[in-house]
Each structure stands twice: as C-alpha cells, then as structure tokens.
Design a protein around this motif. Structure first.
Motif, PDB file in Angstrom:
ATOM      1  N   UNK A 126     -23.150  16.506 -25.648  1.00 35.78           N
ATOM      2  CA  UNK A 126     -22.181  16.479 -24.562  1.00 35.78           C
ATOM      3  C   UNK A 126     -22.882  16.406 -23.211  1.00 35.78           C
ATOM      4  N   UNK A 127     -24.010  17.122 -23.090  1.00 31.74           N
ATOM      5  CA  UNK A 127     -24.785  17.052 -21.850  1.00 31.74           C
ATOM      6  C   UNK A 127     -25.275  15.627 -21.606  1.00 31.74           C
ATOM      7  N   UNK A 133     -22.302   9.950 -17.319  1.00 28.35           N
ATOM      8  CA  UNK A 133     -21.085   9.835 -16.509  1.00 28.35           C
ATOM      9  C   UNK A 133     -21.209  10.519 -15.155  1.00 28.35           C
ATOM     10  N   UNK A 134     -22.427  11.010 -14.837  1.00 31.73           N
ATOM     11  CA  UNK A 134     -22.725  11.625 -13.525  1.00 31.73           C
ATOM     12  C   UNK A 134     -21.885  12.865 -13.245  1.00 31.73           C
ATOM     13  N   UNK A 138     -27.368  19.921 -15.114  1.00 34.21           N
ATOM     14  CA  UNK A 138     -27.639  20.245 -16.515  1.00 34.21           C
ATOM     15  C   UNK A 138     -29.104  20.626 -16.746  1.00 34.21           C
ATOM     16  N   UNK A 139     -29.317  21.273 -17.893  1.00 25.94           N
ATOM     17  CA  UNK A 139     -30.659  21.549 -18.395  1.00 25.94           C
ATOM     18  C   UNK A 139     -30.748  21.016 -19.815  1.00 25.94           C
ATOM     19  N   UNK A 143     -36.581  17.510 -27.726  1.00 19.19           N
ATOM     20  CA  UNK A 143     -36.440  16.073 -27.937  1.00 19.19           C
ATOM     21  C   UNK A 143     -35.265  15.505 -27.155  1.00 19.19           C
ATOM     22  N   UNK A 144     -34.231  16.314 -26.913  1.00 20.65           N
ATOM     23  CA  UNK A 144     -33.090  15.842 -26.120  1.00 20.65           C
ATOM     24  C   UNK A 144     -33.525  15.463 -24.713  1.00 20.65           C
ATOM     25  N   UNK A 145     -34.435  16.244 -24.137  1.00 15.85           N
ATOM     26  CA  UNK A 145     -34.953  15.930 -22.806  1.00 15.85           C
ATOM     27  C   UNK A 145     -35.852  14.699 -22.847  1.00 15.85           C
TER      28      UNK A 145
END
Length: 249
Positions: A126-127, A133-134, A138-139, A143-145
C-alpha cells in the motif's frame, strides 16, 4: 532448533550458513513477526530489530558479535518526505516489517522538529502504491525500499543511516540475534553462519537477479557490515538513550 530468518537481502550474509547447513528448522519472516514468535516460545533464536532488544530486555538476551549494521549509508531504509505537504506531517505511514527503522525515524524527526511524530504501521504494498500516487509521507524497509521508485519532484528521500551518521558521527545497528534469557548461545553459533555467508558472498550476489551486480557489490560489501564494532555499540547506546528519554519505547 528453530531459527528465525529475516527474509530480506540485507540479512543474507548473516543467515546464509544456517540456510545451507540444513540442520535447523528455519522460519523466514519480517523482524517484527520474528520477535513475536520468539516471545511466544515458537523460536529458539531469531534476528530481530535492535529496538525490540531494548523493549524486551527483561526476557530476551542478544549477541553483540554480529548483526545488520551500517556506518554511513544503508540504502534499504528510506524516508519519503512529501514535499507538497506541510512538514512535519501529523503522521507517517511506516513499513510494518521493521521496528528499529521506525524508532530511528521518530528519533531523527524528534531531534529535527522537537515533535514525536505518530507512525502508522502499513502494508508496504500500500505504501508503494501511495508513493506512486504522491500521497502522504512514508518509511520503507528492506527489499521494499530497494525496489521502490518515486517522483523526485514530489518526494525528497532520506537514507536513515546517512541521516543518523550526519547527526551523531556514529554507525547504527538495525538488528541483533536474540534469544530467551533462559537459554545460552555462544557468539560462535552466529559468527559461524556469518563467516560462511561472507565466504560465499559471490554466490549470494550471483543468485540475486532483481538488482545489478554493481548495486549488490556496493550494498553487501561496502554499505552494510555485519561484525559489530565499538562504534556500532556506541551508536546503539545513544539510540537507547534517545528512545528512553523520548518515550519511543
């Protein structure tokens, strides 16, 4: 023996020996989940967020021989500051997978703004969608980062280890091997797995197809380190002090 293994790339050198020996039952999860399983007695030891070692020090011990550490850059823990919204925001949506990165972000923002910002644990998918979508600040962790993309006209992105180092001139320990205080694990148990991982680092890199070889070499060989140093422990002690004084625990 049941061992909790962080499922992100940043932990692979630490866990590779355990993965390859085949002599233990391994549970692959995020650090936040591994902590809960460890406290429930469902794991014998696990790699967990360093802040959880502070929060649970009455029941958990941890090895200071090795962990996930960064001196001047971590790359995989990023704060996405929305430049189109008022700063500091009332709340920040944080990857639910890690706790140390969230506490570190709260610490850094408290030092900068004087406010303890509310954090909302959120599904990283979701992040990632909200970043595209601006929406909001967030943090992201792990691997997501590493896999995130963003519009630089909307987001200013901060590497948390770099930010911490600029503020303190110290490095940071993001995760330790923890276990119940009623149990005893020699440092060598964890170091043997790390030594195997470091000896087979090229194998880890060649098996990872999501990122370029140059990125993997920088990330795993230069930006992260795994043998904990006195400077790492000094950074951890200062982090503990801030968390305690500012009620981040």
């Amino acid at each position: 023996m049941k061992i909790g293994i962080v499922k992100h790339l940043n932990a692979r050198p630490l866990t590779y020996g355990f993965e390859k020996t085949g002599t233990h039952e391994l549970v692959f999860e995020n650090p936040s989940v591994l902590k809960d399983l460890l406290l429930k007695g469902e794991l014998d030891t696990a790699l967990i967020s360093s802040v959880e070692c502070i929060r649970n020090e009455s029941v958990l011990a941890y090895s200071t021989a090795c962990g996930v550490c960064a001196k001047e850059k971590v790359r995989s823990i990023l704060f996405f500051k929305n430049k189109k919204e008022v700063f500091p925001p009332d709340r920040i949506y944080t990857d639910a997978g890690s706790r140390s990165s969230v506490a570190l972000l709260q610490t850094l923002l408290k030092k900068e703004t004087g406010r303890l910002i509310e954090v909302i644990p959120t599904d990283p998918n979701l992040i990632l969608e909200n970043i595209q979508n601006a929406h909001n600040s967030h943090l992201l962790f792990g691997d997501n980062a590493l896999l995130a993309t963003w519009d630089s006209s909307v987001y200013e992105v901060f590497d948390l280890a770099e930010w911490w180092h600029k503020e303190t001139n110290l490095s940071f320990v993001f995760a330790f091997w923890a276990f119940p205080k009623s149990e005893s694990f020699p440092d060598s148990f964890f170091l043997d797995s790390l030594d195997y991982g470091l000896a087979h680092l090229e194998e880890i890199i060649s098996g990872e197809k999501r990122f370029s070889i140059d990125m993997l070499n920088s990330y795993l060989k230069k930006e992260l380190h795994y043998r904990i140093t006195p400077i790492d422990l000094s950074g951890f002690a200062l982090f503990r002090k801030y968390c305690t004084e500012w009620n981040i625990l």
